[in-house]
Design a protein around this motif. Structure first.
Motif, PDB file in Angstrom:
ATOM      1  N   ILE A 253       0.844  -1.193   0.000  1.00 41.71           N
ATOM      2  CA  ILE A 253       0.000   0.000   0.000  1.00 41.71           C
ATOM      3  C   ILE A 253       0.883   1.248   0.000  1.00 41.71           C
ATOM      4  N   ASP A 254       0.435   2.286  -0.680  1.00 45.38           N
ATOM      5  CA  ASP A 254       1.282   3.471  -0.846  1.00 45.38           C
ATOM      6  C   ASP A 254       1.458   4.281   0.429  1.00 45.38           C
ATOM      7  N   SER A 255       0.660   3.996   1.460  1.00 45.62           N
ATOM      8  CA  SER A 255       0.787   4.730   2.723  1.00 45.62           C
ATOM      9  C   SER A 255       1.668   4.002   3.740  1.00 45.62           C
ATOM     10  N   ALA A 256       2.317   2.917   3.322  1.00 46.49           N
ATOM     11  CA  ALA A 256       3.140   2.130   4.259  1.00 46.49           C
ATOM     12  C   ALA A 256       4.219   2.987   4.906  1.00 46.49           C
ATOM     13  N   GLN A 257       4.952   3.749   4.098  1.00 42.79           N
ATOM     14  CA  GLN A 257       6.029   4.571   4.652  1.00 42.79           C
ATOM     15  C   GLN A 257       5.488   5.598   5.642  1.00 42.79           C
TER      16      GLN A 257
ATOM     17  N   ALA B 220       0.500   5.615  24.361  1.00 38.79           N
ATOM     18  CA  ALA B 220      -0.756   5.133  24.968  1.00 38.79           C
ATOM     19  C   ALA B 220      -1.911   6.096  24.704  1.00 38.79           C
ATOM     20  N   ASP B 221      -1.601   7.381  24.572  1.00 39.18           N
ATOM     21  CA  ASP B 221      -2.655   8.381  24.362  1.00 39.18           C
ATOM     22  C   ASP B 221      -2.838   8.725  22.875  1.00 39.18           C
ATOM     23  N   TYR B 222      -2.322   7.864  22.001  1.00 37.37           N
ATOM     24  CA  TYR B 222      -2.405   8.147  20.564  1.00 37.37           C
ATOM     25  C   TYR B 222      -3.842   8.158  20.076  1.00 37.37           C
ATOM     26  N   VAL B 223      -4.180   9.214  19.344  1.00 35.31           N
ATOM     27  CA  VAL B 223      -5.476   9.335  18.670  1.00 35.31           C
ATOM     28  C   VAL B 223      -5.188   9.721  17.222  1.00 35.31           C
ATOM     29  N   PRO B 224      -5.681   8.969  16.267  1.00 36.43           N
ATOM     30  CA  PRO B 224      -5.419   9.289  14.851  1.00 36.43           C
ATOM     31  C   PRO B 224      -5.868  10.707  14.512  1.00 36.43           C
ATOM     32  N   ASP B 225      -5.009  11.447  13.800  1.00 39.15           N
ATOM     33  CA  ASP B 225      -5.412  12.779  13.357  1.00 39.15           C
ATOM     34  C   ASP B 225      -5.972  12.686  11.941  1.00 39.15           C
ATOM     35  N   THR B 226      -6.300  13.826  11.376  1.00 40.31           N
ATOM     36  CA  THR B 226      -6.937  13.848  10.058  1.00 40.31           C
ATOM     37  C   THR B 226      -6.072  13.186   8.996  1.00 40.31           C
ATOM     38  N   GLN B 227      -4.771  13.501   9.000  1.00 43.12           N
ATOM     39  CA  GLN B 227      -3.889  12.909   8.002  1.00 43.12           C
ATOM     40  C   GLN B 227      -3.758  11.397   8.176  1.00 43.12           C
ATOM     41  N   ASP B 228      -3.764  10.924   9.409  1.00 38.89           N
ATOM     42  CA  ASP B 228      -3.732   9.471   9.648  1.00 38.89           C
ATOM     43  C   ASP B 228      -4.938   8.808   8.993  1.00 38.89           C
ATOM     44  N   LEU B 229      -6.096   9.402   9.198  1.00 41.30           N
ATOM     45  CA  LEU B 229      -7.321   8.826   8.638  1.00 41.30           C
ATOM     46  C   LEU B 229      -7.316   8.872   7.112  1.00 41.30           C
TER      47      LEU B 229
ATOM     48  N   THR C 102      -6.232  15.351  -8.779  1.00 40.43           N
ATOM     49  CA  THR C 102      -6.580  15.295  -7.353  1.00 40.43           C
ATOM     50  C   THR C 102      -5.482  14.635  -6.523  1.00 40.43           C
ATOM     51  N   THR C 103      -5.452  15.033  -5.265  1.00 35.05           N
ATOM     52  CA  THR C 103      -4.605  14.401  -4.247  1.00 35.05           C
ATOM     53  C   THR C 103      -5.502  14.179  -3.038  1.00 35.05           C
ATOM     54  N   ALA C 104      -5.898  12.955  -2.803  1.00 30.75           N
ATOM     55  CA  ALA C 104      -6.933  12.653  -1.811  1.00 30.75           C
ATOM     56  C   ALA C 104      -6.561  13.090  -0.401  1.00 30.75           C
ATOM     57  N   ILE C 105      -5.260  13.144  -0.081  1.00 30.72           N
ATOM     58  CA  ILE C 105      -4.847  13.521   1.282  1.00 30.72           C
ATOM     59  C   ILE C 105      -4.719  15.031   1.442  1.00 30.72           C
TER      60      ILE C 105
END
Length: 259
Positions: free
Chosen positions: A36-40, A52-61, A229-232
């Protein structure tokens, strides 16, 4: 267990593996494997994800990838206009399900991963992904049941295409023999992309023109609306979607006049 938190040993081992010179050398040839292209992106963020307090941000999603299987419907309202979007899988074994989705649609959104010009299909490692997308687009465009339905073309993953072209490790001409003789038709059109390296612009417009050539060969009563387009990139997608809203409303009125 998928619900169990990942251990510190997992993160330590994954981090060590990712830093290995052999793995890095293989990653340089990622186009040859089904990665997958998002592996890196995620592997470079292991220190953040491990917290432990990690919460995905917009770019993660936005970097998450889920292979579409089956048919998924989404309905939402944007600027007082109600949209009903049907998402279908692009794999060969998913395409037989499409025909049931095309009844009464206003427009088709066709998404192309432009950076896949040097990659092969998951289901057929002898077939180039971008050439497969071109063949599929041609089949949809010329389908006798869709000759009144216009297509919004998303030429996606422009960020990854740009990176590949500038690195120069996967020259476009290696996969498309006609590329060395290609010149951008309209110099005036390039002004809106001022500052972009010319070799990147040439690659972008070459891929776009491969799709528009199919539309130009046809005399059917539908239109093609291409977008880079660039989806991210949320600003890019917001601008494109605003354009698409106007296109879809215009197409709805056009279809009503044809009935």
């Amino acid at each position: 267990d998928a619900d169990e938190p990942l251990s510190s040993e997992f993160f330590a081992s994954t981090r060590h593996l990712w830093r290995d010179s052999g793995v890095q050398a293989m990653y340089e040839r990622a186009n040859e494997i089904q990665l997958i292209d998002s592996a890196q992106y995620f592997l470079d963020r292991l220190d953040v994800i491990e917290r432990a307090d990690y919460v995905p941000d917009t770019q993660d999603l936005l970097h998450c990838r889920v292979l579409t299987r089956g048919i998924f419907e989404t309905q939402f309202t944007y600027r007082s206009v109600r949209f009903h979007i049907v998402d279908v899988g692009g794999q060969r074994d998913e395409r037989r399900k499409w025909i049931q989705c095309f009844n009464d649609v206003t427009a088709i959104i066709f998404v192309v991963a432009c950076s896949s010009y040097d990659m092969n299909l998951r289901e057929d490692e002898t077939s180039n992904r971008l050439k497969e997308a071109l063949d599929l687009f041609k089949n949809i465009w010329n389908n006798r049941f869709l000759k009144k339905i216009s297509v919004i073309l998303f030429l996606n993953k422009q960020d990854l295409l740009r990176k590949k072209i500038l690195l120069g490790k996967s020259p476009l001409e290696k996969y498309f023999d006609e590329y060395p003789n290609y010149t951008v038709a309209s110099a005036a059109m390039l002004k809106q992309f001022e500052g972009e390296p010319p070799e990147v612009l040439r690659a972008q417009f070459f891929i776009r023109d491969k799709f528009t050539a199919t539309a130009q060969e046809s005399t059917d009563r539908h239109e093609l609306y291409p977008h880079f387009t660039t989806a991210i990139d949320t600003e890019n997608i917001r601008t494109v979607f605003n354009d698409c809203q106007e296109i879809i409303q215009r197409e709805y009125l056009r279809l009503c006049s044809l009935q």
